[in-house]
Write an enzyme that holds these catalytic residues in place. Structure first.
Site, PDB file in Angstrom:
ATOM      1  N   THR A   1       3.605  -0.258   1.132  1.00 40.37           N
ATOM      2  CA  THR A   1       3.153  -1.144   2.309  1.00 40.37           C
ATOM      3  C   THR A   1       4.227  -2.554   2.300  1.00 40.37           C
ATOM      4  O   THR A   1       4.801  -3.090   3.535  1.00 40.37           O
ATOM      5  CB  THR A   1       1.906  -1.866   2.669  1.00 40.37           C
ATOM      6  OG1 THR A   1       0.902  -0.671   3.108  1.00 40.37           O
ATOM      7  CG2 THR A   1       1.687  -3.005   3.556  1.00 40.37           C
TER       8      THR A   1
ATOM      9  N   SER B   1       2.529   4.662  -1.913  1.00 44.46           N
ATOM     10  CA  SER B   1       1.971   5.225  -4.054  1.00 44.46           C
ATOM     11  C   SER B   1       1.051   6.319  -4.026  1.00 44.46           C
ATOM     12  O   SER B   1       0.551   6.314  -5.348  1.00 44.46           O
ATOM     13  CB  SER B   1       1.024   4.231  -3.695  1.00 44.46           C
ATOM     14  OG  SER B   1      -0.194   3.425  -3.547  1.00 44.46           O
TER      15      SER B   1
ATOM     16  N   THR C   1      -0.360  -0.184  -2.543  1.00 44.53           N
ATOM     17  CA  THR C   1      -1.331  -0.984  -3.632  1.00 44.53           C
ATOM     18  C   THR C   1      -2.788  -0.283  -3.143  1.00 44.53           C
ATOM     19  O   THR C   1      -3.438  -0.072  -4.271  1.00 44.53           O
ATOM     20  CB  THR C   1      -2.459  -1.820  -2.375  1.00 44.53           C
ATOM     21  OG1 THR C   1      -2.170  -0.572  -1.043  1.00 44.53           O
ATOM     22  CG2 THR C   1      -1.512  -2.984  -1.774  1.00 44.53           C
ATOM     23  N   ASP C   2      -2.416   1.200  -2.927  1.00 42.03           N
ATOM     24  CA  ASP C   2      -3.616   2.428  -3.237  1.00 42.03           C
ATOM     25  C   ASP C   2      -3.382   2.311  -4.788  1.00 42.03           C
ATOM     26  O   ASP C   2      -4.495   3.086  -4.788  1.00 42.03           O
ATOM     27  CB  ASP C   2      -2.731   3.451  -1.998  1.00 42.03           C
ATOM     28  CG  ASP C   2      -2.722   3.641  -0.763  1.00 42.03           C
ATOM     29  OD1 ASP C   2      -3.433   2.071  -0.545  1.00 42.03           O
ATOM     30  OD2 ASP C   2      -2.522   3.850  -0.056  1.00 42.03           O
TER      31      ASP C   2
HETATM   32  N1  ASP Z   1      -1.887   1.268   1.817  1.00 44.44           N
HETATM   33  C1  ASP Z   1      -0.541   1.165   1.118  1.00 44.44           C
HETATM   34  C2  ASP Z   1      -0.420  -0.394   0.306  1.00 44.44           C
HETATM   35  O1  ASP Z   1      -0.988  -0.805   0.820  1.00 44.44           O
HETATM   36  C3  ASP Z   1       0.333   1.981   1.264  1.00 44.44           C
HETATM   37  C4  ASP Z   1       0.354   2.148   0.127  1.00 44.44           C
HETATM   38  O2  ASP Z   1      -0.068   2.800  -1.411  1.00 44.44           O
HETATM   39  O3  ASP Z   1       1.340   2.818  -0.135  1.00 44.44           O
HETATM   40  O4  ASP Z   1       1.192  -0.019   0.414  1.00 44.44           O
END
Ligand code: ASP
Length: 345
Positions: A12, A61, A93-94
């Site tokens: 993200t 991720s 973050t995932d």
């Molecule tokens: N929701 C995710 C982020 O916060 C997308 C990911 O993990 O790539 O980055």
């Protein structure tokens, strides 16, 4: 002048709309150097660090691989040779907590790798990526943290890779350490520490990752498959019988409570433990798995007597990552309990 190395994997923090159609969503496209520029690193106290960059991947991720994290370590090793004092890793973050834990085990570069990301992408009001990168850079360059292999910094909090978890799908304060709280925080451009993490075990081995070119373009070996089995209410876990044929080399059972399964699941769990290493963890997400409290069938004493390996203080996700790394490193089955014992419960 200090030198900081920034490695980016996507997520993200790098995600924008590529076309005019906003309904198609955002995808990772912003580069490592653009991410760092937004954090105003030239105004860090102590003077602007010299910043170097490495775009190891540009993915969501959920698609980060162990091979990409090997490449992150290789990049950090090179950065150390080139005189860097710390590394910031940006990604989605995932799986940020997963990466921080894997890096805690395999980062032998001698530089701390500080993992961060963003919950709001750069097109949104209040995008949190720049502040997170700035806090991560301050942490990476802080001399008191120089000996640690990895940490996770988010929303101004500094978390141990042994305890941190993503605990919310959208909050900008999505990361928490339920078992122990954060190690400290960043305030007024200063790192304020309250705790230091328990010593992390030595590195498990890092196969050469073939330099720092984009890993997406190279084919990498699939690491040993380890199933993560979360025990549901009144579940007989019959599907465990299919794991050997599906190519799994190990499993982690995230049992209910202190590490328990239904009496109806005991046979399936015991049969699996005869075929592959099976680690017993808890689905609760905090605390150590029990080893010597409950004596009823399906409780921890019963399961451990059937050959399951206690995950100690690791939650099920981290236990799975450790088992993958141990199997990849060729640790023989009889030595696996020692690998987990390093994470005392
Ligand atoms: N929701 C995710 C982020 O916060 C997308 C990911 O993990 O790539 O980055």
């Amino acid at each position: 002048m200090s030198r900081l190395h920034v490695i980016a994997l996507g997520g993200t923090i790098a995600a924008t709309n590529s076309g005019t159609d906003s309904a198609s969503g955002v995808t990772p496209s912003v580069s490592a150097s653009e991410i760092a520029a937004a954090a105003g690193l030239d105004t860090l106290p102590g003077g602007a660090p010299e910043v170097t960059f490495d775009q190891v991947a540009q993915v969501g991720s959920g698609s980060i691989t162990l091979g990409m994290l090997d490449a992150v370590v290789a990049s950090a090793r090179q950065a150390r040779t080139d005189g860097a004092r710390g590394v910031v890793l940006t990604q989605g973050t995932d799986t940020l907590a997963d990466s921080a834990f894997v890096l805690a085990l395999i980062n032998d570069s001698g530089l701390p790798i500080i993992a961060t990301g963003a919950m709001r992408n750069p097109t949104l009001p209040g995008a949190d990526g720049p502040a997170n990168v700035r806090a991560a850079a301050l942490t990476a360059l802080d001399p008191s943290l120089a000996g640690l292999p990895s940490l996770l910094v988010f929303a101004d909090e500094i978390h141990s890779p042994l305890t941190v978890t993503k605990a919310h799908t959208t909050s900008v304060a999505a990361f928490a350490s339920p078992a122990a709280g954060p190690l400290g925080w960043v305030s007024e451009d200063r790192v304020i520490l309250q705790h230091m993490p328990a010593t992390l075990p030595g590195t498990l081995t890092v196969p050469e990752a073939g330099g720092t070119e984009s890993v997406e373009e190279t084919s990498e070996p699939i690491p040993p498959r380890v199933a993560l089995v979360s025990v549901g209410f009144d579940d007989d876990l019959a599907y465990l019988a299919g794991l050997p044929a599906a190519g799994y080399a190990g499993a982690v059972i995230a049992g209910v409570g202190g590490g328990h399964v239904s009496t109806r699941a005991i046979d399936a769990v015991a049969a699996l433990a005869e075929k592959m290493p099976v680690v017993l963890a808890s689905r609760t997400g905090a605390g150590a798995v029990l080893e010597r409290t409950y004596g009823y069938p399906g409780a921890e004493i019963d399961l451990l007597s059937r050959g399951l390996i206690p995950a100690k203080m690791l939650d099920a996700d981290r236990a799975r990552l450790l088992l993958i790394l141990a199997l990849r490193a060729g640790v023989p089955a009889e030595k696996l309990p020692e690998v987990f014992a390093a994470f005392r419960g």
